[in-house]
Design a protein around this motif. Structure first.
Motif, short mmCIF file in Angstrom:
data_model
loop_
_atom_site.label_atom_id
_atom_site.label_comp_id
_atom_site.label_asym_id
_atom_site.label_seq_id
_atom_site.Cartn_x
_atom_site.Cartn_y
_atom_site.Cartn_z
N GLU A 107 17.93 0.22 0.04
CA GLU A 107 17.00 1.16 0.65
C GLU A 107 15.62 0.55 0.82
OE1 GLU A 107 17.60 4.18 1.87
OE2 GLU A 107 19.73 3.79 1.46
N ILE A 108 15.19 -0.22 -0.18
CA ILE A 108 13.84 -0.77 -0.18
C ILE A 108 13.63 -1.75 0.97
CG2 ILE A 108 12.24 -2.27 -1.46
CD1 ILE A 108 13.50 -1.12 -4.02
N LYS A 140 15.16 -2.21 3.97
CA LYS A 140 15.67 -1.93 5.31
C LYS A 140 14.74 -2.49 6.39
CE LYS A 140 18.43 2.28 4.64
NZ LYS A 140 18.52 3.73 4.94
N SER A 141 13.44 -2.35 6.15
CA SER A 141 12.45 -2.81 7.11
C SER A 141 11.14 -3.09 6.38
CB SER A 141 12.22 -1.76 8.20
OG SER A 141 11.62 -0.60 7.65
N SER A 197 8.42 -1.63 7.00
CA SER A 197 7.79 -0.33 6.77
C SER A 197 8.30 0.33 5.50
CB SER A 197 8.02 0.60 7.96
OG SER A 197 7.45 0.06 9.13
N THR A 198 9.62 0.30 5.28
CA THR A 198 10.17 0.92 4.07
C THR A 198 9.75 0.14 2.82
OG1 THR A 198 12.25 -0.34 4.32
CG2 THR A 198 12.16 1.87 5.29
N ILE A 237 6.25 1.18 1.81
CA ILE A 237 6.23 2.47 1.12
C ILE A 237 6.55 2.28 -0.36
CG2 ILE A 237 7.39 4.71 0.94
CD1 ILE A 237 7.80 4.56 4.00
N PHE A 238 7.52 1.41 -0.62
CA PHE A 238 7.92 1.16 -2.01
C PHE A 238 6.89 0.34 -2.77
CE2 PHE A 238 9.95 -1.84 -4.98
CZ PHE A 238 10.44 -0.93 -5.92
#
Length: 479
Positions: A205-206, A208-209, A211-212, A215-216
């Motif tokens: 999940e962390i 993926k891109s 941008s993600t 966020i993390f």
């Protein structure tokens, strides 16, 4: 007959040679490296003009670029300039997205350690006193297209230290033999396994891109521990291949055990910033900022973001037309004898520029003498490089000399403006617009590195009655 004529003419011939040699003899003076006519007070003369100099300490926020060396450290007891604190903020991330850690059997990818590694370059200050670097997680996001300044202090959770390392700056050049890695010039900071494991446990999940991932994890704050102490600013190269976040892993797949290292480097998409905060306290400079009309007797010039001096040379306005062979501004360090002089060293370069209120920056290169025709500044001619001299009392001090001969010639011959000048120690010099100076030299926009950010400070002779006062020495011939 021939012998008699030769005997008569030979002494006259020798005399003519001697007189000719005497009249055309040239000297290399201590003003500069060029050959100029000898001062004989018949054809060639010299004079020294007084300079009115004042200290200024206007708050300035300097841009720090990703390719620059970044500063980390803490100086608490500079007697001339007070306290300096430098912190680093940056991102380390995969070189591509989506990203995944190596495939392994269920629950068999194990983290040995995670290490933040920074490539070390140099230190300004006391290299023998231990320091401690603390690592935190950033609360603020980077804006990719923003160039941050030394005034930008990022927020982080100061109660959550995810790594720390005590080090002695002088030892950062030592060879390191860790995990089959042979290297040197590194600061290695082991990070919390709890923190590092969060990258692995939910990596699908962390990563993926980009941008993600942002966020993390927004990035690192690297801060000097002021409570621990230290008295130096250290410089690190984020763009060096050695600089990285390294995960050291053990894995088992189909019964085969393996060890591997995964690196997150400082990529072209990584954000960065470098704060440098000055606090003057009761340091000497605070008693020398009243700008007396007669000038300050002592000048305090600190590498940016820092203090500077403004200079006026009234005597140039009344100077009659003449041939200027050499005109050099000479500035000498004041010997103090303080123990801190051994490690709080003087800047490698000072810079001289002309005040010009018609442009946004307020200053521009010295007309006629400062050029960039070769693609880089002509410092070998213009000057400003530190040299070590004897001050006449047996002490070694720094001296800075600037060749402004053509600028002075333009004043006395063409009536060019006798402007105020600024003496500073910038970490880079910038000209933001294209200009044509008073001598027809085209100066394109430029940005050239000069000193490391916050690296150096010097106490100089100003407007006083000593033989080493700030002065303009001119060698000239009358017309």
């Amino acid at each position: 007959m021939f012998i008699r004529l030769f005997k008569t003419a030979f002494p006259i011939y020798i005399l003519l040679i001697v007189l000719s040699w005497h009249c055309t003899k040239i000297d290399t003076t201590n003003l500069g490296g060029s050959l100029i006519p000898r001062v004989d007070n018949i054809h060639t003369f010299d004079t020294t003009l007084s300079v009115i100099a004042n200290n200024f300490d206007t708050a300035v926020c300097d841009s720090v670029y990703r390719t620059d060396l970044h500063a980390l450290g803490f100086i608490n007891n500079d007697p001339f300039f007070g306290k300096t604190t430098a912190g680093m903020y940056f991102e380390m991330k995969p070189q591509y997205f989506p990203f995944a850690f190596p495939a392994a059997g269920k629950d068999s990818l194990l983290l040995d350690s995670a290490v933040l590694i920074l490539h070390y370059s140099s230190t300004y200050g006391d290299t023998l006193t231990p320091q401690k670097a603390l690592v935190y997680k950033l609360n603020d996001n980077f804006s990719r297209d923003t160039t941050y300044t030394t005034c930008n202090v990022f927020n982080y959770n100061s109660s959550d230290v995810i790594g720390e390392q005590t080090f002695i700056p002088a030892r950062l050049t030592d060879s390191i033999h860790a995990r089959n890695e042979d290297s040197k010039y590194q600061l290695r900071i082991k990070l919390s396994n709890t923190f590092a494991n969060t990258f692995i446990s939910d990596s699908s999940e962390i990563f993926k891109s980009d941008s993600t991932f942002k966020i993390f994890f927004k990035g690192f704050a690297l801060i000097a521990d002021q409570m621990f102490g230290g008295n130096a600013i250290n410089y690190f190269d984020l763009g060096n291949a050695d600089t990285r976040l390294s995960f050291y892993l053990r894995s088992t797949l189909n019964g085969v055990k393996d060890t591997t290292r995964i690196d997150f480097p400082f990529t072209v998409y990584s954000g960065e910033a470098n704060s440098v905060i000055r606090e003057r306290g009761t340091s000497e400079i605070t008693n020398n900022l009243t700008h007396p009309a007669a000038g300050d007797s002592i000048l305090y010039v600190q590498t940016s973001p820092g203090s500077y001096a403004e200079l006026k040379i009234p005597g140039l306005s009344g100077l009659s037309n003449r041939t200027i062979h050499r005109a050099e501004l000479i500035v000498d360090q004041v010997y103090s004898g303080l123990p801190s002089d051994a490690y709080l060293t003087t800047p490698n370069y000072l810079y001289l520029e002309m005040k010009d209120t018609s442009i946004n920056k307020g200053y521009r290169p010295i007309p006629c003498d400062f050029t960039t025709s070769s693609g880089s500044p002509n410092f070998s001619y213009f000057g400003g490089t530190k040299k070590i001299i004897n001050d006449g009392s047996g002490h070694q001090v720094s001296q800075y000399v600037f060749n402004i001969s053509r600028y002075v010639q333009s004043i006395v011959t063409k009536g060019a403006k006798n402007a105020s000048l600024r003496l500073s120690s910038p970490y880079s010099i910038t000209n933001s617009i294209s200009i044509v100076d008073d001598c027809g030299n085209a100066i394109a926009p430029f940005n050239f590195p000069l000193n490391n950010i916050a690296d150096g400070g010097v106490k100089l002779n100003g407007t006083n009655n000593t033989s080493t006062r700030i002065r303009l020495h001119i060698i000239y011939s009358t017309l």
